[in-house]
Design a protein around this motif. Sequence first.
Motif, PDB file in Angstrom:
ATOM      1  N   LEU A 153       0.826  -1.201   0.000  1.00  0.00           N
ATOM      2  CA  LEU A 153       0.000   0.000   0.000  1.00  0.00           C
ATOM      3  C   LEU A 153       0.866   1.261   0.000  1.00  0.00           C
ATOM      4  CD1 LEU A 153      -2.836  -1.217   2.343  1.00  0.00           C
ATOM      5  CD2 LEU A 153      -3.040  -0.631  -0.056  1.00  0.00           C
ATOM      6  N   ASP A 154       0.314   2.323  -0.555  1.00  0.00           N
ATOM      7  CA  ASP A 154       1.050   3.577  -0.692  1.00  0.00           C
ATOM      8  C   ASP A 154       1.605   4.042   0.644  1.00  0.00           C
ATOM      9  OD1 ASP A 154       0.336   3.557  -3.336  1.00  0.00           O
ATOM     10  OD2 ASP A 154      -1.264   5.045  -3.145  1.00  0.00           O
ATOM     11  N   GLY A 155       2.895   4.318   0.653  1.00  0.00           N
ATOM     12  CA  GLY A 155       3.542   4.853   1.846  1.00  0.00           C
ATOM     13  C   GLY A 155       4.007   3.820   2.849  1.00  0.00           C
ATOM     14  N   ALA A 156       3.659   2.544   2.644  1.00  0.00           N
ATOM     15  CA  ALA A 156       3.984   1.511   3.638  1.00  0.00           C
ATOM     16  C   ALA A 156       5.501   1.392   3.852  1.00  0.00           C
ATOM     17  CB  ALA A 156       3.401   0.168   3.219  1.00  0.00           C
ATOM     18  N   ALA A 157       6.245   1.252   2.778  1.00  0.00           N
ATOM     19  CA  ALA A 157       7.700   1.086   2.894  1.00  0.00           C
ATOM     20  C   ALA A 157       8.339   2.313   3.533  1.00  0.00           C
ATOM     21  CB  ALA A 157       8.306   0.813   1.520  1.00  0.00           C
ATOM     22  N   ALA A 158       7.908   3.493   3.108  1.00  0.00           N
ATOM     23  CA  ALA A 158       8.468   4.738   3.648  1.00  0.00           C
ATOM     24  C   ALA A 158       8.138   4.901   5.122  1.00  0.00           C
ATOM     25  CB  ALA A 158       7.951   5.936   2.854  1.00  0.00           C
ATOM     26  N   ALA A 159       6.926   4.526   5.512  1.00  0.00           N
ATOM     27  CA  ALA A 159       6.522   4.645   6.917  1.00  0.00           C
ATOM     28  C   ALA A 159       7.351   3.720   7.803  1.00  0.00           C
ATOM     29  CB  ALA A 159       5.032   4.330   7.068  1.00  0.00           C
ATOM     30  N   LEU A 160       7.552   2.487   7.368  1.00  0.00           N
ATOM     31  CA  LEU A 160       8.363   1.528   8.130  1.00  0.00           C
ATOM     32  C   LEU A 160       9.797   2.036   8.272  1.00  0.00           C
ATOM     33  CD1 LEU A 160       7.002  -1.740   6.493  1.00  0.00           C
ATOM     34  CD2 LEU A 160       6.849  -1.203   8.926  1.00  0.00           C
ATOM     35  N   ALA A 161      10.350   2.540   7.177  1.00  0.00           N
ATOM     36  CA  ALA A 161      11.720   3.056   7.200  1.00  0.00           C
ATOM     37  C   ALA A 161      11.829   4.286   8.105  1.00  0.00           C
ATOM     38  CB  ALA A 161      12.175   3.399   5.780  1.00  0.00           C
ATOM     39  N   ALA A 162      10.822   5.154   8.052  1.00  0.00           N
ATOM     40  CA  ALA A 162      10.840   6.367   8.869  1.00  0.00           C
ATOM     41  C   ALA A 162      10.786   6.041  10.355  1.00  0.00           C
ATOM     42  CB  ALA A 162       9.672   7.274   8.489  1.00  0.00           C
ATOM     43  N   MET A 163       9.921   5.106  10.740  1.00  0.00           N
ATOM     44  CA  MET A 163       9.828   4.732  12.154  1.00  0.00           C
ATOM     45  C   MET A 163      11.154   4.122  12.632  1.00  0.00           C
ATOM     46  SD  MET A 163       6.905   5.801  12.988  1.00  0.00           S
ATOM     47  CE  MET A 163       6.894   6.965  11.625  1.00  0.00           C
ATOM     48  N   ALA A 164      11.759   3.305  11.781  1.00  0.00           N
ATOM     49  CA  ALA A 164      13.066   2.726  12.112  1.00  0.00           C
ATOM     50  C   ALA A 164      14.104   3.829  12.280  1.00  0.00           C
ATOM     51  CB  ALA A 164      13.499   1.748  11.022  1.00  0.00           C
ATOM     52  N   GLY A 165      14.036   4.835  11.424  1.00  0.00           N
ATOM     53  CA  GLY A 165      14.961   5.958  11.493  1.00  0.00           C
ATOM     54  C   GLY A 165      14.831   6.756  12.766  1.00  0.00           C
ATOM     55  N   HIS A 166      13.645   6.715  13.358  1.00  0.00           N
ATOM     56  CA  HIS A 166      13.410   7.425  14.620  1.00  0.00           C
ATOM     57  C   HIS A 166      13.680   6.532  15.832  1.00  0.00           C
ATOM     58  CE1 HIS A 166      11.856  11.314  13.280  1.00  0.00           C
ATOM     59  NE2 HIS A 166      11.270  10.673  12.292  1.00  0.00           N
ATOM     60  N   GLY A 167      14.173   5.332  15.575  1.00  0.00           N
ATOM     61  CA  GLY A 167      14.547   4.447  16.675  1.00  0.00           C
ATOM     62  C   GLY A 167      13.423   3.663  17.299  1.00  0.00           C
ATOM     63  N   ALA A 168      12.252   3.690  16.691  1.00  0.00           N
ATOM     64  CA  ALA A 168      11.122   2.936  17.245  1.00  0.00           C
ATOM     65  C   ALA A 168      11.340   1.436  17.055  1.00  0.00           C
ATOM     66  CB  ALA A 168       9.829   3.355  16.560  1.00  0.00           C
ATOM     67  N   VAL A 169      10.861   0.663  18.009  1.00  0.00           N
ATOM     68  CA  VAL A 169      10.839  -0.796  17.869  1.00  0.00           C
ATOM     69  C   VAL A 169       9.567  -1.136  17.118  1.00  0.00           C
ATOM     70  CG1 VAL A 169      10.684  -2.998  19.093  1.00  0.00           C
ATOM     71  CG2 VAL A 169      12.133  -1.151  20.007  1.00  0.00           C
ATOM     72  N   GLN A 170       9.695  -1.934  16.054  1.00  0.00           N
ATOM     73  CA  GLN A 170       8.528  -2.255  15.221  1.00  0.00           C
ATOM     74  C   GLN A 170       8.354  -3.759  15.078  1.00  0.00           C
ATOM     75  OE1 GLN A 170       7.836   0.697  11.755  1.00  0.00           O
ATOM     76  NE2 GLN A 170      10.053   0.427  11.780  1.00  0.00           N
ATOM     77  N   THR A 171       7.124  -4.202  15.278  1.00  0.00           N
ATOM     78  CA  THR A 171       6.787  -5.597  15.029  1.00  0.00           C
ATOM     79  C   THR A 171       5.324  -5.653  14.583  1.00  0.00           C
ATOM     80  OG1 THR A 171       6.894  -7.861  15.876  1.00  0.00           O
ATOM     81  CG2 THR A 171       6.222  -6.150  17.441  1.00  0.00           C
ATOM     82  N   LEU A 172       4.726  -6.824  14.683  1.00  0.00           N
ATOM     83  CA  LEU A 172       3.371  -7.035  14.181  1.00  0.00           C
ATOM     84  C   LEU A 172       2.395  -7.382  15.290  1.00  0.00           C
ATOM     85  CD1 LEU A 172       4.261  -9.426  11.202  1.00  0.00           C
ATOM     86  CD2 LEU A 172       3.765  -6.983  11.019  1.00  0.00           C
ATOM     87  N   VAL A 173       1.165  -6.935  15.122  1.00  0.00           N
ATOM     88  CA  VAL A 173       0.014  -7.559  15.774  1.00  0.00           C
ATOM     89  C   VAL A 173      -0.946  -7.818  14.631  1.00  0.00           C
ATOM     90  CG1 VAL A 173      -2.032  -7.132  17.155  1.00  0.00           C
ATOM     91  CG2 VAL A 173       0.204  -6.773  18.153  1.00  0.00           C
ATOM     92  N   THR A 174      -1.015  -9.077  14.239  1.00  0.00           N
ATOM     93  CA  THR A 174      -1.733  -9.464  13.021  1.00  0.00           C
ATOM     94  C   THR A 174      -2.532 -10.734  13.255  1.00  0.00           C
ATOM     95  OG1 THR A 174      -1.432 -10.234  10.724  1.00  0.00           O
ATOM     96  CG2 THR A 174       0.380 -10.650  12.232  1.00  0.00           C
ATOM     97  N   GLY A 175      -3.618 -10.870  12.529  1.00  0.00           N
ATOM     98  CA  GLY A 175      -4.399 -12.098  12.599  1.00  0.00           C
ATOM     99  C   GLY A 175      -3.732 -13.264  11.900  1.00  0.00           C
ATOM    100  N   ASN A 176      -2.704 -12.963  11.091  1.00  0.00           N
ATOM    101  CA  ASN A 176      -2.019 -13.996  10.322  1.00  0.00           C
ATOM    102  C   ASN A 176      -1.150 -14.915  11.192  1.00  0.00           C
ATOM    103  OD1 ASN A 176      -2.270 -13.428   7.217  1.00  0.00           O
ATOM    104  ND2 ASN A 176      -2.032 -11.426   8.161  1.00  0.00           N
ATOM    105  N   LEU A 177      -0.856 -16.095  10.663  1.00  0.00           N
ATOM    106  CA  LEU A 177       0.125 -16.980  11.271  1.00  0.00           C
ATOM    107  C   LEU A 177       1.525 -16.411  11.022  1.00  0.00           C
ATOM    108  CD1 LEU A 177      -1.261 -20.454  10.055  1.00  0.00           C
ATOM    109  CD2 LEU A 177      -1.686 -19.311  12.245  1.00  0.00           C
ATOM    110  N   PRO A 178       2.514 -16.712  11.860  1.00  0.00           N
ATOM    111  CA  PRO A 178       3.863 -16.162  11.675  1.00  0.00           C
ATOM    112  C   PRO A 178       4.454 -16.451  10.294  1.00  0.00           C
ATOM    113  CG  PRO A 178       3.705 -17.237  13.816  1.00  0.00           C
ATOM    114  CD  PRO A 178       2.422 -17.535  13.090  1.00  0.00           C
TER     115      PRO A 178
END
Length: 232
Positions: A96-121
């Motif tokens: 989706l539009d902006g997804a890659a940039a948003a993930l990269a930006a949060m990483a650039g700000h030092g945020a810890v990022q993971t998932l809360v998803t209905g999917n299996l790992p």
Amino acid sequence: MTTTHAHRLVLWDIDHTLVDLTGVGSSWYATALTAMGTELRTHPDYGGRTERAITADILTTHGIEATEENIQRLWSELIAVADEARGTLHEAGRALDGAAAALAAMAGHGAVQTLVTGNLPEISLHKLAAFGLDEHLELEIGGYGSLSAHRPDLVPHAVAAAAAKHGTAFAPGDVVVIGDTPNDVKAALDNGAVAVAVATGHYSAEELAASGAHTVLPDLADLDSVRKAVLG
């Protein structure tokens, strides 16, 4: 100078938040159910629900008892179908539009990022890797749909795993849940977390606001809006 937000934990949903793979899940379930000797006749509600809840529904409505053994068997078939499809999965949808940039930006700000998803790992990894979106996510500490039929249960699991890995406690207000359904919003609110909703799925901005989201974005394309919603 970049402000770091090392104490910010960002929990992403996948489907209709980061990627659009509409129809793929239904087709995988149909194939998996066929492998169990049954034809998929009715579709459950998938939106914002966990794999454990969806699988139990599918088994029950097709006359198969939703025992743990049968749930695990269907998941095994589902993972096999996903494994087979991973090489061509990028052709079945899009990031989706902006997804890659948003993930990269949060990483650039030092945020810890993971998932809360209905999917299996295993399926989560395939869906993200198909579009190169797995780079900034710590997938081993995610809250996945195999854990519980109730989505709010996935958030504390991810928070505890992140705290253990990083040796730091995350206060509820430092946890941000990003998703596209009222169930994602509920998962955040039930745990005192910040709910950021994106209207890129089947729910309107109005519906997401009514469900109690702290911020509703039309999508992830406006990076400044995403930063403000997530980092404050």
